[in-house]
Design an enzyme around this catalytic site. Sequence first.
Site, mmCIF file in Angstrom:
data_model
loop_
_atom_site.group_PDB
_atom_site.id
_atom_site.type_symbol
_atom_site.label_atom_id
_atom_site.label_comp_id
_atom_site.label_asym_id
_atom_site.label_seq_id
_atom_site.Cartn_x
_atom_site.Cartn_y
_atom_site.Cartn_z
ATOM 1 N N ASP A 212 35.293 39.276 30.960
ATOM 2 C CA ASP A 212 34.109 39.377 30.099
ATOM 3 C C ASP A 212 34.199 40.556 29.132
ATOM 4 O O ASP A 212 33.193 41.127 28.744
ATOM 5 C CB ASP A 212 32.844 39.503 30.951
ATOM 6 C CG ASP A 212 32.864 40.751 31.816
ATOM 7 O OD1 ASP A 212 33.928 41.395 31.914
ATOM 8 O OD2 ASP A 212 31.822 41.090 32.391
ATOM 9 N N ASP A 289 36.015 50.410 42.855
ATOM 10 C CA ASP A 289 35.949 51.444 41.816
ATOM 11 C C ASP A 289 35.367 52.751 42.355
ATOM 12 O O ASP A 289 35.878 53.833 42.060
ATOM 13 C CB ASP A 289 35.211 50.955 40.562
ATOM 14 C CG ASP A 289 33.929 50.213 40.875
ATOM 15 O OD1 ASP A 289 33.655 49.961 42.069
ATOM 16 O OD2 ASP A 289 33.183 49.887 39.931
#
Length: 445
Positions: A212, A289
């Site tokens: 995206d 992350d």
Amino acid sequence: MKLWKTFYLIGCLSFICWTAVLCYLFVHKPNTIKYVFKYEEVNKEVDVLENELRQQLKSNEVLLMTLKNIRQQIIKTGKDIKHILAENPSALSLDRTLSINKDPIICVLLFACNRVTVKRNLDQLLKYRPNPRNFPIVVSQDCGHEPTRRVIQSYGDQVTLIRQPDLSDIPGLVGKAKKFKGYYKISRHYGWALNQTFHVLNYDTVLIVEDDLDIAPDFFEYFRALYPLLKTDPTLYCISAWNDNGKEGLVSNEPDLLYRSDFFPGLGWMLTKDIWIEFQTTWPKAFWDDWIREPSQRKGRACIRPEMSRAKTFGKIGVSNGLFYEKHLKYIKLNEQSVPFTQINLTYLLKENYDVLWVKKVYGSPSVTLQQLQGSDIPSEGSIRVTYSTKEGYKKTAKALGLMDDFKSGVPRTGYRGVVTFMHKGRRIYLAPPPSWREYDITWR
Ligand SMILES: *[C@@H]1O[C@H](CO)[C@@H](O)[C@H](O)[C@H]1NC(C)=O
Ligand SMILES: *[C@@H]1O[C@H](CO)[C@@H](O)[C@H](O)[C@H]1NC(C)=O
């Protein structure tokens, strides 16, 4: 003299061993060659091997050169090798610099799942990449979504499609954790695909993008230019295309401006095999992350990030909630003016150069309070510093000035040595801890 001889011998021996191992691999390569029939795929394999061989030869040459140099000095000065290296540490860093591949292959690894809009990202990657040789594209698909697979396959051999074989449910999630199942799947997919690209496809450097992302026209130029820095500076562990505070109004119109960041930004980022080897065995089950941001992974290392983002997410329907997109991500400014980064001397970003300049710039700026800044009761020009000493103080100021106000493992977004920089009404601001700052407080969240 004896020590030098041993050194030389080791050099020669490792050269011979490497060549032997590589020849062996070249001839045997059983698992891959046996099952690959397509000509292009064989070709790709050969390219990868050829590149490896060339890289190895090059670094052997450098090693040999360095050794010869050292021998010269030993003969000339009569000193032993330890002295020569101690007197001349630049011989070692020179070696580090010389051994960097001048023509690197950077694998672009695109993560896809069930969004056919992956086309938007793929079109941009293909439009902007300078050539397929230096930036081969691998798309890794999870989720088994047929329409998405067809979109990817419509690109033919412009991209390599790999498919996550494990589409099973995540076992053992109960209660609250169930809500986060998507994050578990993403982490599993990342771990698998990174292992594939580094160990099976054998790439040395991987640039990660998601399905995206919009990218800037100089996206590839940026990563290509920063590759040597990532390889040279052991205090760096990633290069990122993302500025967490990169909104219009918070950034200056200086597309060539780059920073070091203690905060791992993600979103279009590059890592090397060395780092992956560190991460691969303890790779987390979810929230990869934030895991990378923990002290035990970060180990005091930083990333490079730009003032103006080179990537921007366009998707709202995803695992992370749409609200964050509407409130924040939507306003990130994607860079439009291309910068010829590979033509620019970027050595100022090396830690030993950067930190000195950074501290001078930040603490050389006059300090004002938030009230003074908001009331424009400030010096008429130049950069300005606003001090914070507590977590609450930071959050209050960040909120008031439109910055992200969260911490991960005690590090504020984009922070370097505790300092967050941004623009406010056209002025450069440093939101900074007192000069006596030493380290992050990991209890700040
Ligand atoms: C990647 O491969 C290594 C070596 O085979 C293995 O030890 C590791 O667990 C794998 N990591 C992931 C995340 O799959
Ligand atoms: C790059 O800049 C540094 C100073 O930051 C300087 O020492 C070095 O010589 C420059 N390198 C080149 C190739 O111009």
